[in-house]
Structure formats: structure tokens, C-alpha cells
Motif scaffolding. Structure first.
Motif, PDB file in Angstrom:
ATOM      1  N   ILE A 129     -49.188  33.046   4.092  1.00  0.00           N
ATOM      2  CA  ILE A 129     -47.847  32.855   4.879  1.00  0.00           C
ATOM      3  C   ILE A 129     -46.571  32.680   3.730  1.00  0.00           C
ATOM      4  N   SER A 130     -46.147  32.777   2.872  1.00  0.00           N
ATOM      5  CA  SER A 130     -45.252  33.319   2.904  1.00  0.00           C
ATOM      6  C   SER A 130     -45.032  34.342   2.270  1.00  0.00           C
ATOM      7  N   ASN A 131     -45.741  35.127   2.867  1.00  0.00           N
ATOM      8  CA  ASN A 131     -45.402  36.454   1.864  1.00  0.00           C
ATOM      9  C   ASN A 131     -45.455  36.736   0.249  1.00  0.00           C
ATOM     10  N   GLU A 132     -46.036  36.059  -0.486  1.00  0.00           N
ATOM     11  CA  GLU A 132     -45.670  35.958  -1.966  1.00  0.00           C
ATOM     12  C   GLU A 132     -46.627  37.192  -2.660  1.00  0.00           C
ATOM     13  N   ALA A 133     -46.486  37.730  -2.884  1.00  0.00           N
ATOM     14  CA  ALA A 133     -47.144  38.824  -4.019  1.00  0.00           C
ATOM     15  C   ALA A 133     -48.340  38.702  -5.281  1.00  0.00           C
ATOM     16  N   SER A 134     -48.080  36.881  -5.640  1.00  0.00           N
ATOM     17  CA  SER A 134     -48.695  36.154  -6.770  1.00  0.00           C
ATOM     18  C   SER A 134     -49.968  35.535  -5.777  1.00  0.00           C
ATOM     19  N   LYS A 135     -49.864  35.804  -4.872  1.00  0.00           N
ATOM     20  CA  LYS A 135     -51.262  34.324  -3.624  1.00  0.00           C
ATOM     21  C   LYS A 135     -51.766  35.544  -3.388  1.00  0.00           C
ATOM     22  N   SER A 136     -53.144  35.298  -3.227  1.00  0.00           N
ATOM     23  CA  SER A 136     -53.671  35.730  -2.211  1.00  0.00           C
ATOM     24  C   SER A 136     -53.983  35.464  -0.867  1.00  0.00           C
ATOM     25  N   LYS A 157     -70.165  31.734   9.268  1.00  0.00           N
ATOM     26  CA  LYS A 157     -69.305  31.259  11.035  1.00  0.00           C
ATOM     27  C   LYS A 157     -67.903  31.191  10.806  1.00  0.00           C
ATOM     28  N   LEU A 158     -67.249  31.849  11.423  1.00  0.00           N
ATOM     29  CA  LEU A 158     -65.667  31.079  11.287  1.00  0.00           C
ATOM     30  C   LEU A 158     -64.752  30.115  11.982  1.00  0.00           C
ATOM     31  N   ARG A 159     -64.919  28.580  10.740  1.00  0.00           N
ATOM     32  CA  ARG A 159     -64.169  28.293  10.938  1.00  0.00           C
ATOM     33  C   ARG A 159     -62.658  27.953  11.249  1.00  0.00           C
ATOM     34  N   GLY A 160     -62.051  29.046  10.919  1.00  0.00           N
ATOM     35  CA  GLY A 160     -60.638  28.542  10.767  1.00  0.00           C
ATOM     36  C   GLY A 160     -59.769  28.855   9.745  1.00  0.00           C
ATOM     37  N   LEU A 161     -58.746  28.394   9.590  1.00  0.00           N
ATOM     38  CA  LEU A 161     -57.783  29.168   8.373  1.00  0.00           C
ATOM     39  C   LEU A 161     -58.074  28.654   7.394  1.00  0.00           C
ATOM     40  N   MET A 162     -56.813  28.918   6.366  1.00  0.00           N
ATOM     41  CA  MET A 162     -56.620  28.172   5.100  1.00  0.00           C
ATOM     42  C   MET A 162     -54.796  28.994   4.492  1.00  0.00           C
ATOM     43  N   ALA A 163     -54.335  27.930   3.939  1.00  0.00           N
ATOM     44  CA  ALA A 163     -53.143  28.768   3.817  1.00  0.00           C
ATOM     45  C   ALA A 163     -52.191  28.202   2.475  1.00  0.00           C
ATOM     46  N   ILE A 164     -52.048  28.369   1.142  1.00  0.00           N
ATOM     47  CA  ILE A 164     -50.917  28.024   0.196  1.00  0.00           C
ATOM     48  C   ILE A 164     -49.369  28.267   0.683  1.00  0.00           C
ATOM     49  N   PRO A 165     -48.740  27.880   1.042  1.00  0.00           N
ATOM     50  CA  PRO A 165     -47.205  28.411   1.452  1.00  0.00           C
ATOM     51  C   PRO A 165     -46.530  28.028   0.017  1.00  0.00           C
ATOM     52  N   ALA A 166     -45.800  28.911   0.422  1.00  0.00           N
ATOM     53  CA  ALA A 166     -44.506  28.587  -1.557  1.00  0.00           C
ATOM     54  C   ALA A 166     -43.831  27.529  -1.150  1.00  0.00           C
ATOM     55  N   LYS A 167     -42.929  27.132  -2.104  1.00  0.00           N
ATOM     56  CA  LYS A 167     -42.790  25.949  -2.940  1.00  0.00           C
ATOM     57  C   LYS A 167     -41.715  25.831  -2.245  1.00  0.00           C
ATOM     58  N   LYS A 168     -40.716  25.053  -0.458  1.00  0.00           N
ATOM     59  CA  LYS A 168     -39.296  25.301  -0.199  1.00  0.00           C
ATOM     60  C   LYS A 168     -38.514  24.282  -0.345  1.00  0.00           C
ATOM     61  N   GLU A 169     -37.250  23.798  -0.362  1.00  0.00           N
ATOM     62  CA  GLU A 169     -36.464  23.342  -0.694  1.00  0.00           C
ATOM     63  C   GLU A 169     -35.947  21.960  -0.051  1.00  0.00           C
ATOM     64  N   THR A 170     -36.815  22.259   0.810  1.00  0.00           N
ATOM     65  CA  THR A 170     -36.619  21.383   2.327  1.00  0.00           C
ATOM     66  C   THR A 170     -38.710  20.698   3.198  1.00  0.00           C
ATOM     67  N   VAL A 171     -38.408  19.239   3.277  1.00  0.00           N
ATOM     68  CA  VAL A 171     -39.724  19.473   4.683  1.00  0.00           C
ATOM     69  C   VAL A 171     -39.908  20.278   5.452  1.00  0.00           C
ATOM     70  N   GLU A 172     -38.499  20.108   5.815  1.00  0.00           N
ATOM     71  CA  GLU A 172     -38.523  20.952   7.206  1.00  0.00           C
ATOM     72  C   GLU A 172     -39.372  22.847   7.216  1.00  0.00           C
ATOM     73  N   GLN A 173     -38.455  22.707   6.455  1.00  0.00           N
ATOM     74  CA  GLN A 173     -38.738  23.984   5.284  1.00  0.00           C
ATOM     75  C   GLN A 173     -40.033  24.370   5.033  1.00  0.00           C
ATOM     76  N   GLN A 174     -40.872  23.509   4.780  1.00  0.00           N
ATOM     77  CA  GLN A 174     -42.427  23.164   4.520  1.00  0.00           C
ATOM     78  C   GLN A 174     -42.963  23.392   6.267  1.00  0.00           C
ATOM     79  N   ILE A 175     -42.550  22.821   6.417  1.00  0.00           N
ATOM     80  CA  ILE A 175     -43.278  22.721   8.704  1.00  0.00           C
ATOM     81  C   ILE A 175     -42.977  23.832   9.054  1.00  0.00           C
TER      82      ILE A 175
END
Length: 228
Positions: A129-136, A157-175
């Protein structure tokens, strides 16, 4: 010394606070205890405390655990790490869920290697989700095509999505990142009836993930302690 049972209670307490704040049901969140690198003794402590869903990232290590704990047949094992082509057979044979599918080649191998006596393998598409080159993970633009292809594979059986977003400085950016994935998840739900799992949020960002709509949080450090 804090016990695993107490750590689990604490994690559930965080989930309860986060869901209350977001006007959501506590039961709408599944807790996946991430047990990678941890000994069987600690997993058994969590099991004895009533927990049944565990996440692993390293194939050889996890298969050894699964084999040694095979008598506990109500455990649900989730593979959450990057997948190499030469490891798909072991994953297909041993896991109930795979949360880290990011390309069709791996999905096809898992489909072909899933034993016929087992139920279809539950699949989550991992999105970078954060387009990080170091992550799958595939890009958010690739999700639809990958989902369409996975839906043609009978042993998955497709059930949904998973992500590991990049660390962000604020909660708002994380959300903001989490909400982008939730939007993609909701779009999938309009197309496929089995889509029910949005795996996002870990020990450090559980609260913003739940605020944005996560249905599953992956907690390792807060339950089993820091990696040694």
C-alpha cells in the motif's frame, strides 16, 4: 514475570478500547498471534490460554512446529511471510491460510499443490500500500486482475486483503494508508461473496488500523515479546 495469558488479555483489551472508540463490535476483530521465531512452549502457553490462530513467516521453522503440534487439530495456521517458489508445496500442505499472495505464479503453485483431502486454502492478497521497494505485495492497481485470476483456481478461496504499511509520523497518516486499503477491500466485496477479511494492523498500529476498518490484527511482540 508477565505470562502469555496476561499478554493476550492485554492485547484483547487494546482491541476492545479501539473498537469502542470506533463504534465497532469487539467481535468484528480477529486476533492473529504472530508466533514466528518463537518456541513451541510459548505457542502452547497461548493455546492453553484459549488462543487458536497463529501466524508464521518462515517455512521450515513453521512446518516443524505444525508437525509437532499436529495433535492439536483445532489450531488455525496462517502463513504471513514472503513466499519463494520452492517453498509453495510445504505451505500448501500445512497451512489453513496464506496472507501473502502478491503474484499469480505463486497462487497457481499453491492451487496445484494443495492436497485433495484438504479444504481449499484461504487466501489474502498482500498489497504494498505504501509502494515500498523493500516490501512484498502487489500494487493496489494490480489487485483486481490478481483477484479475478485467483477466483478461477478451485483449490484456493479468496478471502480478502493484507498489508503492512510504512511507518508514518502521525496517526492521521497511518489511517490514510489503511483507509485506502479498506476502499479496495470494499470494492472486492461488491464482486465476490467470500471476501470478509481485511488483515491490517500490528502491535505498533493496531488502533488506527481498527479505526480504518481492519477485521484482523496481527500481534506478535505484545504477546510473545520482542524477537531475540
Amino acid at each position: 514475570m508477565i505470562t502469555i495469558a496476561e499478554r493476550l488479555d492485554s492485547a484483547y483489551g487494546r482491541i476492545k478500547q479501539a473498537t469502542n472508540k470506533s463504534n465497532r463490535s469487539e467481535q468484528s476483530i480477529t486476533l492473529l498471534a504472530v508466533s514466528k521465531t518463537k518456541p513451541i512452549s510459548l505457542i502452547l502457553d497461548a493455546y492453553e490460554a484459549g488462543h487458536r490462530k497463529f501466524g508464521e513467516s518462515y517455512v521450515q521453522e513453521s512446518v516443524e512446529k505444525i508437525e509437532k503440534m499436529a495433535h492439536l487439530n483445532d489450531i488455525q495456521w496462517h502463513f504471513i511471510g514472503p513466499i519463494q517458489s520452492n517453498k509453495t508445496k510445504l505451505i500448501a500442505q500445512n497451512f489453513n491460510w496464506v496472507q501473502s499472495i502478491d503474484r499469480l505464479k505463486i497462487a497457481k503453485r499453491l492451487n496445484e499443490q494443495r492436497p485433495s483431502n484438504l479444504k481449499p486454502l484461504n487466501i489474502l492478497i498482500q498489497v504494498n500500500i505504501s509502494n515500498e521497494a523493500s516490501k512484498s505485495g502487489c500494487s493496489i492497481e494490480e489487485v483486481n486482475n490478481l483477484a479475478q485470476s485467483i477466483k478461477t483456481l478451485d483449490n484456493l478461496k479468496l478471502r480478502g486483503l493484507m498489508a503492512i504499511p510504512a511507518k508514518k509520523e502521525t496517526v492521521e497518516q497511518q489511517i490514510e494508508d489503511f483507509t485506502m486499503l479498506k476502499t479496495c477491500f470494499e470494492a472486492l466485496q461488491t464482486q465476490y461473496k467470500d471476501i470478509d477479511t481485511l488483515s491490517m494492523g500490528m502491535s505498533a498500529d493496531l488502533e488506527p488500523a481498527i479505526a480504518a476498518g481492519s477485521t484482523m490484527v496481527r500481534i506478535g511482540t505484545d504477546i510473545f515479546g520482542a524477537r531475540s
